[in-house]
Design a protein around this motif. Structure first.
Motif, PDB file in Angstrom:
ATOM      1  N   UNK A   1       0.827  -1.214   0.000  1.00  0.00           N
ATOM      2  CA  UNK A   1       0.000   0.000   0.000  1.00  0.00           C
ATOM      3  C   UNK A   1       0.855   1.255   0.000  1.00  0.00           C
ATOM      4  N   UNK A   2       1.909   1.265   0.813  1.00  0.00           N
ATOM      5  CA  UNK A   2       2.761   2.456   0.903  1.00  0.00           C
ATOM      6  C   UNK A   2       3.456   2.758  -0.420  1.00  0.00           C
ATOM      7  N   UNK A   3       3.874   1.715  -1.119  1.00  0.00           N
ATOM      8  CA  UNK A   3       4.559   1.911  -2.404  1.00  0.00           C
ATOM      9  C   UNK A   3       3.569   2.144  -3.550  1.00  0.00           C
ATOM     10  N   UNK A   4       2.265   2.023  -3.231  1.00  0.00           N
ATOM     11  CA  UNK A   4       1.212   2.249  -4.237  1.00  0.00           C
ATOM     12  C   UNK A   4       1.483   1.428  -5.499  1.00  0.00           C
ATOM     13  N   UNK A   5       1.587   0.104  -5.300  1.00  0.00           N
ATOM     14  CA  UNK A   5       1.960  -0.781  -6.399  1.00  0.00           C
ATOM     15  C   UNK A   5       0.943  -0.740  -7.536  1.00  0.00           C
ATOM     16  N   UNK A   6      -0.357  -0.765  -7.206  1.00  0.00           N
ATOM     17  CA  UNK A   6      -1.363  -0.715  -8.266  1.00  0.00           C
ATOM     18  C   UNK A   6      -1.246   0.568  -9.073  1.00  0.00           C
ATOM     19  N   UNK A   7      -1.131   1.682  -8.380  1.00  0.00           N
ATOM     20  CA  UNK A   7      -1.020   2.971  -9.073  1.00  0.00           C
ATOM     21  C   UNK A   7       0.236   3.016  -9.943  1.00  0.00           C
ATOM     22  N   UNK A   8       1.310   2.416  -9.448  1.00  0.00           N
ATOM     23  CA  UNK A   8       2.566   2.392 -10.210  1.00  0.00           C
ATOM     24  C   UNK A   8       2.413   1.574 -11.490  1.00  0.00           C
ATOM     25  N   UNK A   9       1.776   0.403 -11.378  1.00  0.00           N
ATOM     26  CA  UNK A   9       1.544  -0.439 -12.561  1.00  0.00           C
ATOM     27  C   UNK A   9       0.701   0.304 -13.587  1.00  0.00           C
ATOM     28  N   UNK A  10      -0.389   0.916 -13.128  1.00  0.00           N
ATOM     29  CA  UNK A  10      -1.283   1.624 -14.051  1.00  0.00           C
ATOM     30  C   UNK A  10      -0.596   2.830 -14.686  1.00  0.00           C
ATOM     31  N   UNK A  11       0.229   3.525 -13.905  1.00  0.00           N
ATOM     32  CA  UNK A  11       0.937   4.683 -14.453  1.00  0.00           C
ATOM     33  C   UNK A  11       1.969   4.248 -15.497  1.00  0.00           C
ATOM     34  N   UNK A  12       2.700   3.188 -15.199  1.00  0.00           N
ATOM     35  CA  UNK A  12       3.677   2.688 -16.170  1.00  0.00           C
ATOM     36  C   UNK A  12       2.991   2.253 -17.462  1.00  0.00           C
ATOM     37  N   UNK A  13       1.901   1.537 -17.325  1.00  0.00           N
ATOM     38  CA  UNK A  13       1.173   1.088 -18.513  1.00  0.00           C
ATOM     39  C   UNK A  13       0.726   2.283 -19.345  1.00  0.00           C
ATOM     40  N   UNK A  14       0.174   3.303 -18.693  1.00  0.00           N
ATOM     41  CA  UNK A  14      -0.294   4.498 -19.416  1.00  0.00           C
ATOM     42  C   UNK A  14       0.867   5.219 -20.088  1.00  0.00           C
ATOM     43  N   UNK A  15       1.988   5.348 -19.387  1.00  0.00           N
ATOM     44  CA  UNK A  15       3.147   6.049 -19.953  1.00  0.00           C
ATOM     45  C   UNK A  15       3.716   5.315 -21.162  1.00  0.00           C
ATOM     46  N   UNK A  16       3.787   3.990 -21.061  1.00  0.00           N
ATOM     47  CA  UNK A  16       4.350   3.205 -22.173  1.00  0.00           C
ATOM     48  C   UNK A  16       3.379   3.192 -23.349  1.00  0.00           C
ATOM     49  N   UNK A  17       2.070   3.168 -23.068  1.00  0.00           N
ATOM     50  CA  UNK A  17       1.092   3.275 -24.156  1.00  0.00           C
ATOM     51  C   UNK A  17       1.240   4.612 -24.879  1.00  0.00           C
ATOM     52  N   UNK A  18       1.448   5.664 -24.113  1.00  0.00           N
ATOM     53  CA  UNK A  18       1.616   6.996 -24.713  1.00  0.00           C
ATOM     54  C   UNK A  18       2.844   7.025 -25.617  1.00  0.00           C
ATOM     55  N   UNK A  19       3.929   6.404 -25.172  1.00  0.00           N
ATOM     56  CA  UNK A  19       5.137   6.348 -26.003  1.00  0.00           C
ATOM     57  C   UNK A  19       4.872   5.545 -27.277  1.00  0.00           C
ATOM     58  N   UNK A  20       4.182   4.408 -27.131  1.00  0.00           N
ATOM     59  CA  UNK A  20       3.884   3.569 -28.299  1.00  0.00           C
ATOM     60  C   UNK A  20       3.027   4.320 -29.309  1.00  0.00           C
ATOM     61  N   UNK A  21       2.027   5.052 -28.815  1.00  0.00           N
ATOM     62  CA  UNK A  21       1.155   5.828 -29.707  1.00  0.00           C
ATOM     63  C   UNK A  21       1.960   6.882 -30.454  1.00  0.00           C
ATOM     64  N   UNK A  22       2.907   7.511 -29.752  1.00  0.00           N
ATOM     65  CA  UNK A  22       3.733   8.544 -30.392  1.00  0.00           C
ATOM     66  C   UNK A  22       4.592   7.965 -31.512  1.00  0.00           C
ATOM     67  N   UNK A  23       4.772   6.639 -31.508  1.00  0.00           N
ATOM     68  CA  UNK A  23       5.593   5.993 -32.522  1.00  0.00           C
ATOM     69  C   UNK A  23       4.754   5.143 -33.471  1.00  0.00           C
ATOM     70  N   UNK A  24       3.441   5.428 -33.471  1.00  0.00           N
ATOM     71  CA  UNK A  24       2.576   4.826 -34.477  1.00  0.00           C
ATOM     72  C   UNK A  24       1.905   3.530 -34.107  1.00  0.00           C
ATOM     73  N   UNK A  25       2.032   3.075 -32.871  1.00  0.00           N
ATOM     74  CA  UNK A  25       1.391   1.831 -32.451  1.00  0.00           C
ATOM     75  C   UNK A  25       0.199   2.170 -31.572  1.00  0.00           C
ATOM     76  N   UNK A  26      -0.975   1.758 -32.008  1.00  0.00           N
ATOM     77  CA  UNK A  26      -2.203   2.099 -31.283  1.00  0.00           C
ATOM     78  C   UNK A  26      -3.004   0.876 -30.852  1.00  0.00           C
ATOM     79  N   UNK A  27      -2.520  -0.319 -31.185  1.00  0.00           N
ATOM     80  CA  UNK A  27      -3.218  -1.556 -30.820  1.00  0.00           C
ATOM     81  C   UNK A  27      -2.202  -2.568 -30.322  1.00  0.00           C
ATOM     82  N   UNK A  28      -2.697  -3.549 -29.560  1.00  0.00           N
ATOM     83  CA  UNK A  28      -1.821  -4.641 -29.132  1.00  0.00           C
ATOM     84  C   UNK A  28      -1.420  -5.451 -30.359  1.00  0.00           C
ATOM     85  N   UNK A  29      -0.309  -6.138 -30.248  1.00  0.00           N
ATOM     86  CA  UNK A  29       0.223  -6.850 -31.409  1.00  0.00           C
ATOM     87  C   UNK A  29      -0.729  -7.950 -31.870  1.00  0.00           C
TER      88      UNK A  29
END
Length: 421
Positions: A106-134
């Motif tokens: 809870x203190x490390x906010x693991x769920x929030x960290x996972x969701x934030x990483x996923x969102x950040x990496x999706x944003x990077x993928x979109x910026x490079x032309x990938x908008x769907x899962x493989x």
């Protein structure tokens, strides 16, 4: 994990669930957890607690190494997080060390960290032309390639009905094209995907370094907790083998490693504290655990999924929710041991005609499971159900086994309701 997103996400060496075709030739076999329990006099709940912790480690370790494998897979990630939440919640019922693990989560906010990483990496993928899962891109391209080829084939088939002969020397190469082109397209897409992952791995880590360190730090805490528990129970540490994708955690000994399409999977066990003599291994376990870590085919562990909230009639399934049931692996294995198997007369596409990304059986790594074998199982001549056996995942090497009702109105025996609910 895909190591997968474990076994991939949960590959502890506690479980071994044999599946055979005939009950007459299939003696009931004990799981590795049961063997350890009996040989070492352990409490079954202690082993389940360790398995739960290993499954949490497996997901977080793989997610932090291969975050791109989880992008645009919201439903899949939500399912993993829900399962982890259930397991972490049970830590509050344990001792002080387990309660500290829950507090750390809870203190490390693991769920929030996972969701934030996923969102950040999706944003990077979109910026490079990938908008769907493989896997979605593969299905779309497969359709785009197959539809025109199928149209051409239909034309060649109907031409003779209009008096226009078709030379067999033309048809044969055409059939070869039908077989080769979709595979070539798939191979090209997969290769580009792995290249994309490798090209962007460093950038992803650099931009999200703090979040990755949070996940790895918590994995380290859970590993330390498991090791402490095993030492307290006087379990020979070399008996507990599992796999990870990062080798930099403390107090681990690398037993073997394997390359999986650009990713290294490490098979590890815990190290004893410095100066401590190893616990003796009971003779009943020595032969089994001194075998090489790779008989490759025996490494496959049975990851059980149950199709809950199933809707369907007379063997045709129209909707379901896939639920990972690793906590019921022993009970499911016993169910299978008590069942007779016959191969289904229906093809998988006839049983689940709407099988797609929105309604699929997923591997632990997030890839859609390709079903290879469908069995109709008859439990004690009282209850019939499906067993779907997945092919070995090309992404992570895992295999998924899914069970399901055949009709939503089927009455479930009382002793099986926990499994199918």
């Amino acid at each position: 994990m895909n190591e997968n997103e474990n076994e991939k996400i949960e590959r502890s060496e506690f479980r071994e669930q044999p599946l055979r075709r005939s009950r007459r030739t299939r003696p009931v076999r004990k799981t590795q957890g049961q063997i350890l329990q009996e040989a070492l006099g352990l409490n079954p709940e202690d082993l389940k607690n360790i398995e739960a912790k290993l499954s949490i480690i497996k997901f977080l370790d793989y997610f932090s190494e291969e975050t791109l494998d989880f992008i645009f897979k919201d439903r899949n990630v939500e399912q993993y997080l829900a399962k982890i939440s259930e397991k972490v919640e049970k830590f509050s019922l344990g001792g002080e060390e387990d309660k500290l693990l829950k507090k750390g989560f809870e203190d490390k906010k693991i769920f929030e960290t996972v969701e934030r990483l996923k969102a950040n990496v999706e944003e990077l993928a979109i910026s490079k032309g990938i908008t769907k899962s493989v896997d979605k891109r593969l299905r779309r391209l497969s359709l785009l390639v197959s539809a025109p080829l199928l149209g051409i084939a239909v034309i060649f088939l109907i031409l003779p009905y209009f008096g226009i002969p078709v030379d067999s020397f033309i048809m044969f190469p055409l059939l070869c094209v039908f077989c080769m082109v979709p595979q070539l397209v798939k191979s090209t897409v997969v290769k580009k995907w792995y290249n994309f992952k490798e090209e962007n791995r460093r950038e992803i880590y650099t931009k999200n370094r703090d979040d990755f360190l949070v996940l790895k730090s918590y994995v380290g805490e859970v590993l330390a907790n498991i090791r402490s528990n095993l030492l307290e129970m006087e379990v020979p540490l070399e008996l507990i083998k599992f796999s990870l994708y990062n080798r930099d955690y403390e107090n681990l000994k690398i037993i073997n490693q394997k390359q999986l399409k650009g990713l290294t999977e490490y098979y590890v066990s815990f190290e004893y504290p410095e100066g401590m003599e190893p616990f003796p291994i009971p003779e009943t376990l020595r032969q089994q655990y001194e075998k090489p870590i790779f008989p490759e085919k025996q490494k496959d562990e049975k990851n059980f999924v149950v199709l809950t909230e199933m809707k369907g009639k007379e063997g045709v399934i129209t909707s379901f929710t896939p639920s990972l049931k690793d906590n019921l692996a022993d009970k499911i294995n016993q169910l299978l041991n008590d069942s007779e198997f016959t191969e289904s007369p229906l093809k998988f596409t006839e049983i689940i005609p709407n099988y797609s990304a929105d309604m699929a059986i997923y591997c632990l790594c997030g890839e859609i499971t390709d079903i290879s074998v469908i069995n109709i199982c008859n439990w004690k001549n009282k209850f019939k159900y499906y067993l779907f056996e997945g092919r070995q995942c090309q992404q992570c090497g895992d295999k998924i086994y899914a069970i399901s009702l055949m009709d939503e109105d089927t009455e479930i025996p009382e002793e099986l309701k926990e499994i199918f609910s």
